[in-house]
Enzyme design. Structure first.
Site, mmCIF file in Angstrom:
data_model
loop_
_atom_site.group_PDB
_atom_site.id
_atom_site.type_symbol
_atom_site.label_atom_id
_atom_site.label_comp_id
_atom_site.label_asym_id
_atom_site.label_seq_id
_atom_site.Cartn_x
_atom_site.Cartn_y
_atom_site.Cartn_z
ATOM 1 N N GLU A 157 34.529 44.385 22.649
ATOM 2 C CA GLU A 157 33.277 43.662 22.875
ATOM 3 C C GLU A 157 32.445 43.527 21.609
ATOM 4 O O GLU A 157 31.554 42.677 21.530
ATOM 5 C CB GLU A 157 32.452 44.356 23.955
ATOM 6 C CG GLU A 157 31.856 45.686 23.546
ATOM 7 C CD GLU A 157 30.985 46.267 24.654
ATOM 8 O OE1 GLU A 157 29.851 46.656 24.340
ATOM 9 O OE2 GLU A 157 31.431 46.312 25.805
ATOM 10 N N GLU A 188 40.050 32.740 41.529
ATOM 11 C CA GLU A 188 39.939 32.432 42.951
ATOM 12 C C GLU A 188 39.627 30.968 43.233
ATOM 13 O O GLU A 188 39.676 30.524 44.385
ATOM 14 C CB GLU A 188 38.869 33.329 43.585
ATOM 15 C CG GLU A 188 39.292 34.800 43.637
ATOM 16 C CD GLU A 188 38.238 35.699 44.244
ATOM 17 O OE1 GLU A 188 37.064 35.288 44.290
ATOM 18 O OE2 GLU A 188 38.583 36.813 44.669
#
Length: 304
Positions: free
Chosen positions: A116, A85
């Site tokens: 992860e 963004e």
């Protein structure tokens, strides 16, 4: 049940692990809302830590470095979201703020939970993408995600500044980060679901990091998104409105100057206020490293 008093709310919290499925819809979201109210208070306590981290980000960006978020699962997705963004909001290049998620781009949409645990993959991402000019922000609710820890440990070895955002106190991530940010939001309504309060807290912190950093970098004037990229009709209209707000010209003039400036809001403003050509405005911005408020202030001083 239309209202909950503190006693009934406490009772619900005590029994939620066995009775949550028996609550009404309103009771469920009232409980969630009560828990969410804790998040801003927790973030507020971490503001001094956050301020130090933001100053470090700005220092890196001013020296030609880049910002990297790195995380897994929800934390990684939030980093990717915030990074993606920045270009349309602040008009920065697409590689200035970057989001790295364990498992790669596919993990943005699909869960790749075992990714992860791959410490070596985190190390490899730092070796592949980061330089000593850059800064890396590790995001991990638990503060113990191996992928993130591996990345920040390697960054430390390469003298790359490290920030760690965790939702626990005294985590491994905080311990190895030069700039730890600890936001202990407490147990979730659905135990272990870190997309809830932890995710909300992380999103708030990332909003602050990117927004405050871009303000300090001169990508905002007053409270206006002067660097907005007019890539669609909504943003084109926003750009025109910003030009009008700053200069006071009519909409037709703002549109004309925006077109001459190839949609660059800042250049259009400078062209209007100081009666200069597009190339001159562009050159002035370049001289001030695209710091619009400084460029505007200097031109105003020269005019006076």
């Amino acid at each position: 049940m239309n209202e909950m008093n503190p006693t009934s709310l406490t009772e619900m919290r005590n029994k939620e692990s066995e009775n949550l499925h028996q609550f009404s819809t309103l009771e469920i979201i009232q409980l969630m809302n009560q828990e969410d109210k804790k998040v801003p208070e927790v973030v507020e306590k971490a503001l001094p830590q956050l301020s130090n981290a933001i100053d470090a980000v700005v220092d890196a960006l001013k020296c030609g470095g880049k910002l990297f978020y790195i995380g897994a699962g929800t934390s990684g997705r939030l980093g990717v979201l915030d990074a993606s963004e920045c270009p349309p909001t602040f008009g920065v290049s697409h590689d200035l703020v970057n989001g790295i998620i364990a498992g790669g781009e596919k993990a943005v949409r699909y869960p790749i939970e075992n990714a992860e645990d791959n410490r070596e993959a985190g190390i490899a991402e730092v070796d592949r993408l980061l330089t000593q000019k850059d800064i890396v922000i590790g995001i991990a609710s638990s503060g113990s995600t191996p992928f993130v820890l591996g990345a920040l440990e390697r960054a430390n070895e390469k003298n790359i500044p490290t920030v760690g955002i965790s939702c626990n106190i005294g985590s491994d991530l905080a311990r190895i980060s030069k700039y730890p940010i600890e936001i202990p939001v407490g147990p979730e309504v659905v135990t272990g679901s870190t997309r809830l309060k932890a995710g909300t807290a992380q999103k708030m912190v990332l909003n602050m990091i990117s927004t405050a950093s871009m303000i300090k970098m001169g990508k905002v004037y007053k409270n206006l998104m002067v660097n907005v990229q007019a890539t669609n009709e909504k943003l084109r209209q926003r750009s025109i409105s910003i030009i009008q707000d700053v200069t006071g010209v009519e909409e037709a003039v703002a549109k004309e100057m925006s077109k001459k400036a190839n949609g660059d809001t800042r250049m259009a403003i400078l062209m209007i206020l100081f009666s200069i050509e597009c190339e001159t405005a562009k050159s002035i911005l370049n001289n001030y490293n695209d710091h619009f408020p400084k460029a505007l202030e200097e031109l105003q001083n020269q005019k006076n």
